[in-house]
Design a protein around this motif. Structure first.
Motif, short mmCIF file in Angstrom:
data_model
loop_
_atom_site.label_atom_id
_atom_site.label_comp_id
_atom_site.label_asym_id
_atom_site.label_seq_id
_atom_site.Cartn_x
_atom_site.Cartn_y
_atom_site.Cartn_z
N ILE A 52 9.54 15.99 -10.99
CA ILE A 52 10.11 15.48 -10.11
C ILE A 52 9.94 13.83 -10.24
O ILE A 52 8.81 13.37 -10.95
CB ILE A 52 9.43 15.68 -8.61
CG1 ILE A 52 9.74 17.24 -8.25
CG2 ILE A 52 10.20 14.86 -7.47
CD1 ILE A 52 8.85 17.71 -7.22
N SER A 53 10.98 12.91 -10.10
CA SER A 53 11.08 11.77 -10.49
C SER A 53 10.11 11.07 -9.54
O SER A 53 9.80 11.30 -8.54
CB SER A 53 12.33 11.19 -9.94
OG SER A 53 13.52 11.76 -10.75
N VAL A 54 9.40 9.92 -10.28
CA VAL A 54 8.43 9.08 -9.27
C VAL A 54 9.27 7.75 -8.93
O VAL A 54 9.93 7.28 -9.54
CB VAL A 54 7.24 8.54 -10.34
CG1 VAL A 54 6.49 7.37 -9.67
CG2 VAL A 54 6.81 9.78 -10.78
N LEU B 182 0.69 -1.14 0.03
CA LEU B 182 -0.09 -0.06 0.16
C LEU B 182 1.10 1.28 0.00
O LEU B 182 0.58 2.24 -0.59
CB LEU B 182 -0.90 0.07 1.33
CG LEU B 182 -2.07 -1.14 1.17
CD1 LEU B 182 -2.85 -1.20 2.42
CD2 LEU B 182 -2.78 -0.79 -0.23
N PHE B 183 1.96 1.33 0.63
CA PHE B 183 2.80 2.32 0.87
C PHE B 183 3.54 2.41 -0.69
O PHE B 183 3.50 3.85 -1.21
CB PHE B 183 4.01 2.14 1.77
CG PHE B 183 4.86 3.33 2.10
CD1 PHE B 183 4.42 4.51 2.49
CD2 PHE B 183 6.32 3.36 1.67
CE1 PHE B 183 5.05 5.67 2.60
CE2 PHE B 183 7.06 4.47 1.93
CZ PHE B 183 6.59 5.55 2.43
N THR B 184 3.89 1.59 -1.40
CA THR B 184 4.52 1.64 -2.61
C THR B 184 3.29 2.35 -3.51
O THR B 184 3.75 3.22 -4.41
CB THR B 184 4.80 0.20 -3.14
OG1 THR B 184 5.98 -0.11 -2.28
CG2 THR B 184 5.24 0.42 -4.51
N LEU B 185 2.12 1.73 -3.51
CA LEU B 185 0.96 2.41 -4.35
C LEU B 185 0.80 3.92 -4.02
O LEU B 185 0.52 4.61 -4.92
CB LEU B 185 -0.10 1.72 -4.29
CG LEU B 185 -0.23 0.15 -4.89
CD1 LEU B 185 -1.51 -0.73 -4.38
CD2 LEU B 185 -0.09 0.11 -6.26
N LEU B 186 1.02 4.19 -2.73
CA LEU B 186 0.55 5.64 -2.41
C LEU B 186 1.71 6.45 -2.87
O LEU B 186 1.53 7.52 -3.50
CB LEU B 186 0.76 5.51 -0.86
CG LEU B 186 0.60 7.00 -0.30
CD1 LEU B 186 -0.85 7.69 -0.63
CD2 LEU B 186 0.79 7.02 1.09
N LEU B 187 3.00 6.08 -2.74
CA LEU B 187 4.16 6.86 -3.35
C LEU B 187 4.12 6.98 -5.02
O LEU B 187 4.04 7.86 -5.56
CB LEU B 187 5.45 6.26 -3.17
CG LEU B 187 5.90 6.37 -1.58
CD1 LEU B 187 7.07 5.58 -1.52
CD2 LEU B 187 6.00 7.77 -1.31
N ALA B 188 3.70 5.92 -5.61
CA ALA B 188 3.27 5.91 -7.03
C ALA B 188 2.33 6.73 -7.55
O ALA B 188 2.30 7.76 -8.46
CB ALA B 188 3.11 4.55 -7.58
#
Length: 143
Positions: free
Chosen positions: A121-123, A25-31
Motif C-alpha cells: 500500500i502506498s505510503v 506529529l500526524f504526518t510522522l504517525l502516517l509515515a
C-alpha cells in the motif's frame, strides 16, 4: 491603534501552536504506519518464498506445487502481483524443471530459485507520497 492591540493579544496562541505541532506529529504517525505496512508485507513475502523453498527441498521438479506453497503461505486475503517464478539450473546453466523430472541428466549443483513480488500500500502523508513494491527470492540447492 487596533493593529497594535491585535499584536499584543495572546489569546489563542496555544491553540495555534498545538495545531502546528499536531500537523507534524500526524504526518510522522502516517509515515510510521505506512512504513510498518511495507515492512510487514516484506516479512510475509519472505516467509512465503521460504515456504516454497522448503517444499522444493522435497519436490524440486514440481513447479506448480512450489508456486502453490508460496501462495498458500501468505496471510489470508493477501495476494502476489503475479505467479511466483520458479527456475531451475544445473551446473550454472538454466534448465527446465520439468525436463529434469522426465529424465534429463543434471550435473551438480542443481539449484531451484523461487521469486515473488507484491505491491505494498502506498505510503501517503500530507507532505509526501510514495509507492513500494516488495519482492523476495529464495534459492535451494538440491544434493
Amino acid at each position: 491603534m487596533i493593529y497594535r492591540r491585535f499584536l499584543r493579544d495572546r489569546r489563542g496562541t496555544a491553540a495555534i501552536e498545538f495545531i502546528l505541532i499536531a500537523m507534524v506529529l500526524f504526518t510522522l504517525l502516517l509515515a510510521v504506519a505506512g512504513f510498518g505496512n511495507v515492512a510487514q508485507r516484506q516479512i510475509a513475502i519472505q516467509t512465503a518464498v521460504r515456504a516454497g523453498g522448503e517444499y522444493a527441498r522435497f519436490f524440486p521438479t514440481d513447479t506448480s506445487g512450489i508456486q502453490t506453497a508460496v501462495t498458500n503461505a501468505l496471510p489470508s486475503g493477501w495476494s502476489l502481483s503475479g505467479t511466483p517464478a520458479v527456475t531451475c539450473s544445473c551446473n550454472g546453466a538454466a534448465t527446465s524443471c520439468s525436463a529434469i523430472a522426465t529424465g534429463t541428466k543434471c550435473d551438480f549443483p542443481f539449484l531451484v530459485n523461487i521469486s515473488a513480488s507484491m505491491s505494498a500500500i502506498s505510503v501517503v502523508t500530507p507532505l509526501w507520497s510514495q509507492s513500494f513494491n516488495n519482492s523476495a527470492s529464495y534459492e535451494v540447492r538440491i544434493q
